[in-house]
Design a protein around this motif. Structure first.
Motif, short mmCIF file in Angstrom:
data_model
loop_
_atom_site.label_atom_id
_atom_site.label_comp_id
_atom_site.label_asym_id
_atom_site.label_seq_id
_atom_site.Cartn_x
_atom_site.Cartn_y
_atom_site.Cartn_z
N GLN A 80 1.18 -1.20 0.23
CA GLN A 80 -0.17 0.23 -0.17
C GLN A 80 0.99 1.64 0.29
OE1 GLN A 80 -3.97 0.10 2.20
NE2 GLN A 80 -3.49 -2.78 2.43
N ASP A 81 2.19 0.50 0.01
CA ASP A 81 2.98 2.76 -0.36
C ASP A 81 2.97 2.90 0.70
OD1 ASP A 81 5.07 3.08 -1.60
OD2 ASP A 81 4.53 4.56 -2.67
N VAL A 82 2.39 3.13 2.07
CA VAL A 82 2.23 4.37 2.86
C VAL A 82 4.06 5.12 3.48
CG1 VAL A 82 -0.42 2.83 3.67
CG2 VAL A 82 2.60 2.01 5.02
N LYS A 83 3.25 6.28 4.28
CA LYS A 83 4.47 6.64 4.66
C LYS A 83 4.68 6.05 5.96
CE LYS A 83 5.36 11.89 5.70
NZ LYS A 83 4.45 12.99 6.15
N ARG A 84 5.96 5.85 6.15
CA ARG A 84 6.34 5.14 7.77
C ARG A 84 6.84 6.49 8.72
NH1 ARG A 84 6.82 1.99 2.46
NH2 ARG A 84 7.13 0.04 3.80
N VAL A 85 6.82 6.04 9.35
CA VAL A 85 7.63 7.26 10.49
C VAL A 85 8.74 6.25 11.72
CG1 VAL A 85 7.37 8.54 13.16
CG2 VAL A 85 5.58 8.44 10.91
N TYR A 86 9.70 7.16 10.85
CA TYR A 86 11.12 6.45 11.85
C TYR A 86 11.27 7.70 13.39
CZ TYR A 86 11.05 4.15 7.87
OH TYR A 86 10.93 3.20 7.00
N TYR A 87 11.32 6.79 14.33
CA TYR A 87 11.18 7.11 15.82
C TYR A 87 12.70 6.77 16.62
CZ TYR A 87 10.87 9.47 20.31
OH TYR A 87 10.09 10.32 21.73
N GLY A 143 17.28 2.22 17.80
CA GLY A 143 18.38 2.55 19.23
C GLY A 143 19.31 2.35 19.23
N ILE A 144 20.30 2.32 20.24
CA ILE A 144 21.13 1.51 20.41
C ILE A 144 21.52 0.50 21.35
CG2 ILE A 144 24.05 1.92 21.03
CD1 ILE A 144 22.82 5.25 20.56
N ARG A 145 21.82 -0.83 20.84
CA ARG A 145 21.84 -1.70 21.35
C ARG A 145 23.35 -1.79 21.95
NH1 ARG A 145 24.32 -6.79 20.47
NH2 ARG A 145 23.57 -8.87 21.36
N TYR A 146 22.99 -1.16 23.14
CA TYR A 146 23.91 -0.84 23.96
C TYR A 146 24.71 -2.82 24.77
CZ TYR A 146 22.92 3.91 24.31
OH TYR A 146 22.83 5.15 24.01
N GLU A 147 25.74 -2.72 25.01
CA GLU A 147 25.77 -4.34 25.71
C GLU A 147 25.65 -4.23 27.33
OE1 GLU A 147 30.20 -5.68 24.92
OE2 GLU A 147 29.99 -4.20 23.21
N PHE A 148 25.52 -3.42 28.00
CA PHE A 148 25.24 -3.16 29.36
C PHE A 148 24.36 -2.48 29.13
CE2 PHE A 148 29.77 -4.32 28.54
CZ PHE A 148 29.79 -5.82 29.28
N GLY A 149 23.83 -2.74 30.70
CA GLY A 149 21.64 -1.15 30.37
C GLY A 149 22.19 -0.62 32.09
N ILE A 150 21.19 -0.16 32.41
CA ILE A 150 22.40 0.56 33.70
C ILE A 150 22.14 -0.35 34.73
CG2 ILE A 150 18.89 0.76 33.93
CD1 ILE A 150 20.12 3.42 34.49
N PHE A 151 22.81 0.36 35.06
CA PHE A 151 23.86 -1.02 36.39
C PHE A 151 22.67 -1.59 36.98
CE2 PHE A 151 23.19 3.12 38.46
CZ PHE A 151 22.79 3.52 39.71
N ASP A 152 22.63 -2.85 37.20
CA ASP A 152 22.75 -3.37 39.31
C ASP A 152 22.57 -2.62 39.84
OD1 ASP A 152 21.33 -5.45 37.76
OD2 ASP A 152 22.80 -6.37 37.82
N GLN A 153 22.62 -1.87 40.96
CA GLN A 153 22.78 -1.29 42.44
C GLN A 153 23.18 -2.22 43.71
OE1 GLN A 153 19.39 0.88 44.92
NE2 GLN A 153 20.91 2.50 44.19
#
Lengths: 220, 77
Positions: free
Chosen positions: A72-79, A153-163
């Motif tokens: 259907q050749d629709v317009k796409r949004v890239y976030y 997005g970015i595939r970070y190897e490490f997520g936000i820290f373990d506390q």
């Protein structure tokens, strides 16, 4: 298209939305994707097999959706966002597919608790707080509103820290979320692009009056 | 930890502490009046509606992106 006949017959065996079909798919992944049996499979293996079974059902819909966009050749949004806080996705995906109860029943049949398996999933903590959570909410809303869209997005190897707290002070430990593999991702190593640093953007207008941006004078 | 908050407080954790305590006292008074508390609770929840990300995305799409939503059916194609 001849291959669609093949996909259809495979579909009824592999991608049904009832407990019986889920269980078949689960067993299939445990044996052929993970090479495990009932003696060697850990709780994590069980989680991975279930995640792959759920993913199959999403892949089928994903391809169908992409084909519709294309036809259907629709317009796409890239976030684009440097952060996404998606949280754990197994239960979320089951609820959105409308098969949470069927999956729970399938696991119950082999004496597994769906909530225990869900606990095996590491948190995809690819962000710091509000901004990352908002990006994840935006993707949900794009889906709810049926807007053809993609999140990059970015595939970070490490997520936000373990506390950890030691002597009343916080210690940040690396969150090694990819250590045991990620059943939700499909690598595409054939698509790679070199990204250069520095440079400037040169803007020109083409013959049809459209604004063109070119990134030049970068480091090699 | 207490020393850092009391004598350094680099993030100004205690800067509005007395105002915070005062506000909490007012909240305690409201809480004792059940009718007022229920009314405030309902009004608060109702006013959160505006902060839906669905609304944000709908407005972005109407004002900027102008993409057409596409309903995907299982059959078709």
């Amino acid at each position: 298209m001849q291959s669609s006949v093949l996909f259809k017959s495979w579909g009824t065996f592999n991608k049904g939305m009832n407990a019986k079909s889920m269980l078949l798919s689960f067993a299939n992944h445990l044996e052929y994707s993970l090479s495990k049996d009932q003696y060697t499979a850990t709780q994590r293996d069980m989680y991975h097999a279930l995640a792959l079974a759920v993913r199959d059902r999403m892949v089928e819909r994903w391809i169908h959706t992409q084909q519709n966009y294309y036809l259907q050749d629709v317009k796409r949004v890239y976030y684009l966002s440097a952060e996404y806080l998606m949280g754990r996705v197994l239960v979320n995906n089951l609820v959105n597919l409308g098969i949470y109860e069927e999956a729970r029943k399938a696991m119950e049949e082999i004496h597994l608790d769906l909530n225990d398996l869900a606990e095996q999933e590491p948190d995809m903590g690819l962000g710091n707080g509000g901004l990352g959570r908002l990006a994840a909410c935006f993707l949900d809303s794009l889906a709810t509103l049926e807007i053809p869209a993609y999140g990059y997005g970015i595939r970070y190897e490490f997520g936000i820290f373990d506390q950890a707290i030691k002597n009343l002070e916080q210690f940040e430990l690396p969150e090694n979320w990819l250590k045991f593999g990620n059943p939700w991702e499909i690598p595409r190593p054939e698509y790679t692009f070199n990204v250069h640093f520095y440079g400037r953007v040169k803007q020109t207008t083409d013959s049809e009056g459209r604004l063109k941006s070119e990134w030049i004078d970068t480091s090699k | 930890m207490m020393d850092r908050i009391q004598y350094a407080d680099p993030f100004m954790v205690l800067a509005d502490f007395s105002a915070y305590c005062k506000a909490q006292q007012t909240i305690d008074e409201w809480y004792r009046d059940a009718d007022t508390w229920v009314r405030k609770s309902i009004v608060n929840v109702a006013r959160i509606g505006k902060f839906s990300s669905d609304r944000t995305i709908r407005e972005y799409n109407e004002d900027i992106w102008k993409a057409t939503p596409l309903h995907i059916t299982r059959e078709g194609s």
